[in-house]
Design an enzyme around this catalytic site. Structure first.
Site, PDB file in Angstrom:
ATOM      1  N   SER A   8       0.834  -1.203   0.000  1.00  0.00           N
ATOM      2  CA  SER A   8       0.000   0.000   0.000  1.00  0.00           C
ATOM      3  C   SER A   8       0.869   1.253   0.000  1.00  0.00           C
ATOM      4  CB  SER A   8      -0.917   0.006   1.222  1.00  0.00           C
ATOM      5  OG  SER A   8      -1.506   1.281   1.311  1.00  0.00           O
ATOM      6  N   HIS A  32      -1.109  -1.097  -4.403  1.00  0.00           N
ATOM      7  CA  HIS A  32      -2.395  -0.658  -3.849  1.00  0.00           C
ATOM      8  C   HIS A  32      -2.329   0.853  -3.631  1.00  0.00           C
ATOM      9  CE1 HIS A  32      -6.150  -1.408  -1.634  1.00  0.00           C
ATOM     10  NE2 HIS A  32      -5.716  -0.540  -0.726  1.00  0.00           N
ATOM     11  N   ASP A  34      -4.211   4.065  -2.347  1.00  0.00           N
ATOM     12  CA  ASP A  34      -5.303   4.455  -1.443  1.00  0.00           C
ATOM     13  C   ASP A  34      -5.679   5.917  -1.623  1.00  0.00           C
ATOM     14  OD1 ASP A  34      -6.052   2.238   0.260  1.00  0.00           O
ATOM     15  OD2 ASP A  34      -4.014   2.312   1.068  1.00  0.00           O
ATOM     16  N   MET A  36      -8.146   8.914  -0.573  1.00  0.00           N
ATOM     17  CA  MET A  36      -9.071   9.309   0.510  1.00  0.00           C
ATOM     18  C   MET A  36      -9.516  10.746   0.292  1.00  0.00           C
ATOM     19  SD  MET A  36      -7.010   7.916   3.783  1.00  0.00           S
ATOM     20  CE  MET A  36      -6.397   6.229   3.857  1.00  0.00           C
ATOM     21  N   HIS A  65      -7.893   1.936  -4.522  1.00  0.00           N
ATOM     22  CA  HIS A  65      -8.912   1.778  -3.472  1.00  0.00           C
ATOM     23  C   HIS A  65      -9.504   3.155  -3.211  1.00  0.00           C
ATOM     24  CE1 HIS A  65      -9.681   0.634   1.039  1.00  0.00           C
ATOM     25  NE2 HIS A  65     -10.797   0.871   0.379  1.00  0.00           N
ATOM     26  N   MET A  67     -11.552   5.450  -1.322  1.00  0.00           N
ATOM     27  CA  MET A  67     -12.259   5.743  -0.068  1.00  0.00           C
ATOM     28  C   MET A  67     -12.837   7.135  -0.219  1.00  0.00           C
ATOM     29  SD  MET A  67      -9.444   4.075   2.438  1.00  0.00           S
ATOM     30  CE  MET A  67      -8.204   4.141   1.170  1.00  0.00           C
ATOM     31  N   MET A 136     -12.345  -5.314   3.975  1.00  0.00           N
ATOM     32  CA  MET A 136     -11.523  -4.440   4.829  1.00  0.00           C
ATOM     33  C   MET A 136     -11.354  -5.077   6.204  1.00  0.00           C
ATOM     34  SD  MET A 136     -10.432  -1.871   3.179  1.00  0.00           S
ATOM     35  CE  MET A 136      -9.666  -1.048   4.585  1.00  0.00           C
ATOM     36  N   ASP A 174      -7.300  -6.122   3.328  1.00  0.00           N
ATOM     37  CA  ASP A 174      -6.546  -4.856   3.460  1.00  0.00           C
ATOM     38  C   ASP A 174      -6.734  -4.301   4.866  1.00  0.00           C
ATOM     39  OD1 ASP A 174      -5.411  -2.327   3.086  1.00  0.00           O
ATOM     40  OD2 ASP A 174      -7.067  -1.571   1.858  1.00  0.00           O
TER      41      ASP A 174
HETATM   42  C1  DX5 Z   1      -6.618   1.908   5.156  1.00  0.00           C
HETATM   43  C2  DX5 Z   1      -6.081   1.626   3.785  1.00  0.00           C
HETATM   44  C3  DX5 Z   1      -5.080   0.530   3.769  1.00  0.00           C
HETATM   45  C4  DX5 Z   1      -3.831   0.858   4.539  1.00  0.00           C
HETATM   46  C5  DX5 Z   1      -3.204  -0.397   5.021  1.00  0.00           C
HETATM   47  O1  DX5 Z   1      -7.537   2.923   5.078  1.00  0.00           O
HETATM   48  O2  DX5 Z   1      -7.114   1.255   2.922  1.00  0.00           O
HETATM   49  O3  DX5 Z   1      -4.759   0.147   2.439  1.00  0.00           O
HETATM   50  O4  DX5 Z   1      -2.911   1.572   3.776  1.00  0.00           O
HETATM   51  O5  DX5 Z   1      -2.197  -0.044   5.899  1.00  0.00           O
HETATM   52  P1  DX5 Z   1      -1.633  -1.079   6.974  1.00  0.00           P
HETATM   53  O6  DX5 Z   1      -1.088  -2.229   6.224  1.00  0.00           O
HETATM   54  O7  DX5 Z   1      -0.625  -0.254   7.684  1.00  0.00           O
HETATM   55  O8  DX5 Z   1      -2.816  -1.460   7.845  1.00  0.00           O
HETATM   56 ZN    ZN Z   2      -6.597   0.302   1.007  1.00  0.00          ZN
END
Ligand code: DX5
Ligand code: ZN
Length: 218
Positions: A8, A32, A34, A36, A65, A67, A136, A174
């Site tokens: 990630s 991956h 992320d 947000m 991903h 979010m 998740m 994840d």
């Molecule tokens: C959380 C993200 C994850 C995160 C995972 O909101 O979607 O992808 O980066 O991080 P670790 O592996 O540190 O839990």
């Molecule tokens: Zn993620």
């Protein structure tokens, strides 16, 4: 199917993203990414221009991903930035059928995900539509949280249904993935393992990937 590992990007050094990604590229199976929005989750990560600038530096599959609220609006932009797959949250995707069509029309793969408290029944009717089912294992928004073991039941249930219906969907997990929790998720039926802290947060990310892979292949 062999386990796949997607580090990630959230846990990488944002001042040196291309270097961090290049270092792990030979030993991982995808990246991956992320995104947000500060609305669906109480945090902001990075957006389109970061993805666009990173794209030419690596050949890795970009697993995005989302979010974020209203993800479908941005599908053409994520495609243009170089993403390969978009995974959206069922909590903000009232009509996954339309979103799946929209993603495919853009040439994107499509995934659905659900938060730890969201019941499996929320995604079950849509399993035929997805390339990726992301379960998740933390509340989304932050890296470095602890794995929520209650979600393993959802992984088992997803494995049963996907296998019994002969569907192509991958099961991804994840949040809080380490060699120990990864092994539990693997036994429950997951095949794609996202890890941030346990890879980019380690002094030697390449060695960390090897340790995770060894645990998953046991
Ligand atoms: C959380 C993200 C994850 C995160 C995972 O909101 O979607 O992808 O980066 O991080 P670790 O592996 O540190 O839990
Ligand atoms: Zn993620």
């Amino acid at each position: 199917m062999a386990a796949r590992i997607y580090p990630s990007l959230l846990a990488a050094d944002f001042a040196h993203l291309a270097d961090d990604v290049a270092r792990v590229e030979p030993v991982v199976d995808g990246l991956h990414v992320d995104v947000m929005d500060g609305h669906f989750v109480p945090n902001i990560s990075f957006g389109l221009s970061v993805i666009e600038d990173l794209r030419p530096t690596t050949g890795l599959f970009f697993d995005t991903h989302l979010m974020m609220s209203n993800p479908g609006f941005f599908f053409p932009h994520f495609k243009a930035a170089g993403c390969d797959m978009v995974t959206v949250h069922i909590e903000v995707a009232p009509n996954p059928t339309v979103l799946a069509e929209k993603a495919r029309a853009e040439g994107l793969k499509f995934g659905l995900t659900l938060n730890p408290p969201t019941p499996f029944e929320a995604v079950e009717p849509y399993l035929e539509l997805v390339d990726n089912l992301l379960i998740m294992s933390v509340y989304p928004g932050f890296g470095g949280q602890s794995f929520v073991p209650e979600v393993l039941e959802k992984v088992e249930r997803a494995r049963e249904i996907i296998d019994s219906r002969g569907l192509p969907a991958d099961i991804q997990i994840d949040g809080g993935i380490t060699p120990e929790t990864g092994r539990l998720a693997r036994a429950a039926g997951a095949e794609i393992f996202v890890a941030g802290t346990a890879i980019f947060g380690r002094p030697d990310p390449v060695e960390a990937v090897a340790a995770l892979r060894a645990a998953l292949e046991d």
